[in-house]
Design a protein around this motif. Sequence first.
Motif, mmCIF file in Angstrom:
data_model
loop_
_atom_site.group_PDB
_atom_site.id
_atom_site.type_symbol
_atom_site.label_atom_id
_atom_site.label_comp_id
_atom_site.label_asym_id
_atom_site.label_seq_id
_atom_site.Cartn_x
_atom_site.Cartn_y
_atom_site.Cartn_z
ATOM 1 N N VAL A 10 0.855 -1.109 0.014
ATOM 2 C CA VAL A 10 -0.089 -0.072 0.052
ATOM 3 C C VAL A 10 0.716 1.307 0.024
ATOM 4 C CG1 VAL A 10 -1.724 1.167 1.248
ATOM 5 C CG2 VAL A 10 -1.799 -1.327 1.493
ATOM 6 N N PHE A 11 1.728 1.414 0.972
ATOM 7 C CA PHE A 11 2.718 2.356 1.056
ATOM 8 C C PHE A 11 3.572 2.532 -0.207
ATOM 9 C CE2 PHE A 11 1.645 1.437 5.547
ATOM 10 C CZ PHE A 11 1.268 2.538 5.890
ATOM 11 N N GLU A 12 3.978 1.548 -0.954
ATOM 12 C CA GLU A 12 4.800 1.699 -1.977
ATOM 13 C C GLU A 12 4.058 2.045 -3.306
ATOM 14 O OE1 GLU A 12 7.467 -2.236 -0.458
ATOM 15 O OE2 GLU A 12 6.554 -2.378 -2.449
ATOM 16 N N CYS A 13 2.962 1.723 -3.357
ATOM 17 C CA CYS A 13 1.970 2.120 -4.275
ATOM 18 C C CYS A 13 1.501 3.417 -4.418
ATOM 19 C CB CYS A 13 0.880 1.234 -4.747
ATOM 20 S SG CYS A 13 1.093 -0.595 -4.998
ATOM 21 N N HIS A 14 1.105 3.960 -3.184
ATOM 22 C CA HIS A 14 0.401 5.037 -2.985
ATOM 23 C C HIS A 14 1.341 6.258 -2.563
ATOM 24 C CE1 HIS A 14 -3.345 3.633 -4.258
ATOM 25 N NE2 HIS A 14 -3.427 2.624 -3.347
ATOM 26 N N ARG A 15 2.434 5.931 -1.892
ATOM 27 C CA ARG A 15 3.169 6.903 -1.117
ATOM 28 C C ARG A 15 4.564 6.824 -1.957
ATOM 29 N NH1 ARG A 15 -0.651 9.065 -0.017
ATOM 30 N NH2 ARG A 15 -1.568 9.537 2.003
ATOM 31 N N SER A 16 4.759 5.887 -2.896
ATOM 32 C CA SER A 16 5.936 5.596 -3.474
ATOM 33 C C SER A 16 7.433 5.415 -2.439
ATOM 34 C CB SER A 16 6.323 6.827 -4.500
ATOM 35 O OG SER A 16 5.304 7.004 -5.298
ATOM 36 N N LEU A 17 6.943 4.935 -1.412
ATOM 37 C CA LEU A 17 8.207 4.985 -0.348
ATOM 38 C C LEU A 17 8.879 3.693 -0.704
ATOM 39 C CD1 LEU A 17 6.191 5.061 3.230
ATOM 40 C CD2 LEU A 17 7.335 6.889 1.839
ATOM 41 N N PRO A 18 10.380 3.632 -0.412
ATOM 42 C CA PRO A 18 11.168 2.644 -0.556
ATOM 43 C C PRO A 18 10.820 1.437 0.470
ATOM 44 C CG PRO A 18 12.309 4.446 0.232
ATOM 45 C CD PRO A 18 11.018 4.941 0.119
ATOM 46 N N ARG A 19 11.160 0.244 -0.072
ATOM 47 C CA ARG A 19 10.908 -0.826 1.055
ATOM 48 C C ARG A 19 11.125 -0.381 2.554
ATOM 49 N NH1 ARG A 19 10.560 -6.604 -0.612
ATOM 50 N NH2 ARG A 19 9.583 -7.516 1.107
ATOM 51 N N ARG A 20 12.246 -0.318 2.703
ATOM 52 C CA ARG A 20 12.553 0.057 4.341
ATOM 53 C C ARG A 20 11.752 0.686 4.864
ATOM 54 N NH1 ARG A 20 18.631 0.267 5.778
ATOM 55 N NH2 ARG A 20 18.694 -1.670 4.473
ATOM 56 N N GLN A 21 11.293 2.037 4.273
ATOM 57 C CA GLN A 21 10.410 2.959 4.952
ATOM 58 C C GLN A 21 8.909 2.480 4.864
ATOM 59 O OE1 GLN A 21 10.589 7.124 3.400
ATOM 60 N NE2 GLN A 21 12.824 6.772 3.145
ATOM 61 N N ALA A 22 8.734 1.852 4.052
ATOM 62 C CA ALA A 22 7.278 1.109 3.847
ATOM 63 C C ALA A 22 7.419 0.272 4.958
ATOM 64 C CB ALA A 22 7.309 0.337 2.352
ATOM 65 N N ARG A 23 8.400 -0.401 5.303
ATOM 66 C CA ARG A 23 8.221 -1.378 6.317
ATOM 67 C C ARG A 23 7.957 -0.800 7.793
ATOM 68 N NH1 ARG A 23 9.275 -6.813 7.752
ATOM 69 N NH2 ARG A 23 9.839 -7.091 9.959
ATOM 70 N N THR A 24 8.679 0.162 7.836
ATOM 71 C CA THR A 24 8.495 1.213 9.136
ATOM 72 C C THR A 24 7.223 1.594 9.287
ATOM 73 O OG1 THR A 24 10.873 1.809 8.550
ATOM 74 C CG2 THR A 24 9.592 3.124 10.586
ATOM 75 N N ALA A 25 6.613 2.123 8.260
ATOM 76 C CA ALA A 25 5.398 2.679 8.192
ATOM 77 C C ALA A 25 4.344 1.670 8.635
ATOM 78 C CB ALA A 25 4.919 3.481 6.689
ATOM 79 N N SER A 26 4.647 0.536 7.899
ATOM 80 C CA SER A 26 3.769 -0.695 8.236
ATOM 81 C C SER A 26 3.535 -1.090 9.667
ATOM 82 C CB SER A 26 3.896 -1.839 7.251
ATOM 83 O OG SER A 26 4.116 -1.568 5.959
ATOM 84 N N ILE A 27 4.743 -1.213 10.173
ATOM 85 C CA ILE A 27 4.795 -1.463 11.445
ATOM 86 C C ILE A 27 4.040 -0.598 12.527
ATOM 87 C CG2 ILE A 27 6.346 -1.906 13.665
ATOM 88 C CD1 ILE A 27 8.602 -2.776 11.623
ATOM 89 N N ALA A 28 4.198 0.725 12.072
ATOM 90 C CA ALA A 28 3.446 2.038 12.826
ATOM 91 C C ALA A 28 1.791 1.777 12.754
ATOM 92 C CB ALA A 28 3.814 3.261 12.399
#
Lengths: 331, 333
Positions: free
Chosen positions: A115-133
């Motif tokens: 979700v974060f990669e598609c809509h927020r264009s976050l790189p994988r590592r940041q997407a992981r942090t955001a997902s945990i949050a």
Amino acid sequence: MTAVLEVEDLAVSFPSRGKPVRAVDELSLSLEAGETLGLVGESGSGKTVTALAALGLLPRSSRVRGRILFDGRDLLTLPEREWRRVRGNRISMVFQDPMTSLNPLLTIGRQLEEVFECHRSLPRRQARTASIAALGEVGLPRPEARMDAYPHELSGGMRQRVLIAMALACRPSVLFADEPTTALDVTIQAQILDLLGRMQRESAMAVVLITHDLGVVASSCDRVHVLYAGRSMETARTDPLFAAPMHPYTSGLLRSVPRLDDPRDQPLPTIAGHPAVADGRREGCPFEPRCPHAALPCRTDPIPLVALPGGRASACSRPDALRELEARGTR
Amino acid sequence: MSTPLLEVRDLAKHFPSRGGQADVQAVDGVSFDLRAGESLGLVGESGCGKSTLARTILGLEAPSRGTVHFDGQSLGELSRKSWKAIRRRMQVVFQDPFASLDPRQSVLSILTEPLVIHGLFKPRERRLRALALLDAVGLGAQHLHRFPHEFSGGQRQRIGIARALALEPELLVCDEPLSALDVSIQAQIVNLFVELRQRFGLAYLFIAHDLAVVRKLCDRVAVMYLGRIVEIAESEDLYAEPGHPYTRALFSAIPVPDPRAPRPRAAGLRGEVADPRERPTGCAFHPRCPRAEEVPEARCRREGPALLPRRMNANGPARTMACHLAPAGQAER
């Protein structure tokens, strides 16, 4: 208040062997920021089809008319590429069945990161942090450890939390929640409804809560829209609707729900007959065959939603029926 | 006192797990009586073992432990032939009216099959019997030659009930017979169950998760949590004041169809229903219980409470329940 989403004269039909099936017909509703609108009705009343239309998820074979206005655009005219920027981002959905709406082959972490990669264009590592949050926000215990879990390793309540985390990841303006607690137990249901309410207050998100459970409506919705066989029967704020329904169907529905405090030895009031099928019949009121107030014109006359005092509207135009309902209240 | 119609003692059903995991203890030591003509509600959340309990009583599952007596006969020791005689007296209505009727059988054939199997009525009288059954559940002769797909969910459930009544049973085991139906139809079927019980003097073992429905239909209610009964009481008493902390949580979590009512609460209930494979030690409810800490020396964690008559506080209700908060033996009944 301005509406964040407006549905105007929505009609959805599906081809079938005979006449096309009209799942939704002449449905109009508007949704304001921060409010929870309940879409209430029995199976086949068009609740889910309405949500699917607003998310551009109807099957290709369906025929759709009307307009769904969001952000100054008519969503029904969006090309699929544009849809992908809206869906799951600005407008999201939580589906009924937490058992089947996650991909069983991917970890929940991977599904959330997408979700974060598609809509927020976050790189994988940041997407992981955001997902945990995001998992932490929905109250999943030990979110970091859960990232590597597969859906089957979680309980129904936890899966529904994951789905809510995914749906809310991008802080949508509108959330469609389609029977989000129907597959869950009551003690878990209370937790999930609390969670949805809290997330909503934090972000002024508008929620369309689709449910058949009038108890859930009473405790969670600001306004209610009652559907029957794809048509609007009545719309009102929650308190006045429960205090004095102004449509015979709403009245019958409210009276037929057993309560913890009604007399044990009396039969429950019922609605005769069985739910109408959206069968393409266009004339008159679909509730007419079951309605205790039905008269001849109900079979043929159109049934527009007519405004009533107090910002409510009813599709029933039988003056005697309305007078009786008004006098009676709920019981 | 006369023999109860159904006598369940320490009944358990464990399912083996694969891969060396612990067994799933779906039902783990359940005891209760059901008198002739009585209606007992069985409530609890999914996975608490209510359906497995019903299936074990019906003989659809072999018990891992414990006994079931029907009218004094131990069901565990029955021959096939005696089972057939018992089944005539003990019938079942299933949850899903779409899956529990054979789509290839007409209503006539569905309703007369039990009569054929048990050799009841002369062939030409069976049709009349089927008509009487349809009439009892609010359907008519025009439905006799139709097939299940021609009916709505509520009508199908009526057919399922008529089939269960065909052999004039004394006990009807109903496994969530309302939960697949629309709200406006549920009320019709609830009324039908009330009417049939009065008319035929049936006893019900009625499984449901809707507490308001159970109140309408049942004289007594047993509340289950993770395979065991945590509280059993007369409906009137239970609904006036639930005793066990789990029963209380269950009641306060139900959303009431009245916007002025207090919002449903999780009532201090923590976490999720435990996995029956990892049954918590002691009282299975203790990890979620809002009052477990009131009991000294972590007794709730160490020791499973027995299901006994107890009183929650000096003026509180006397209840048969399994909870360390209430000392045993203080109840009058």
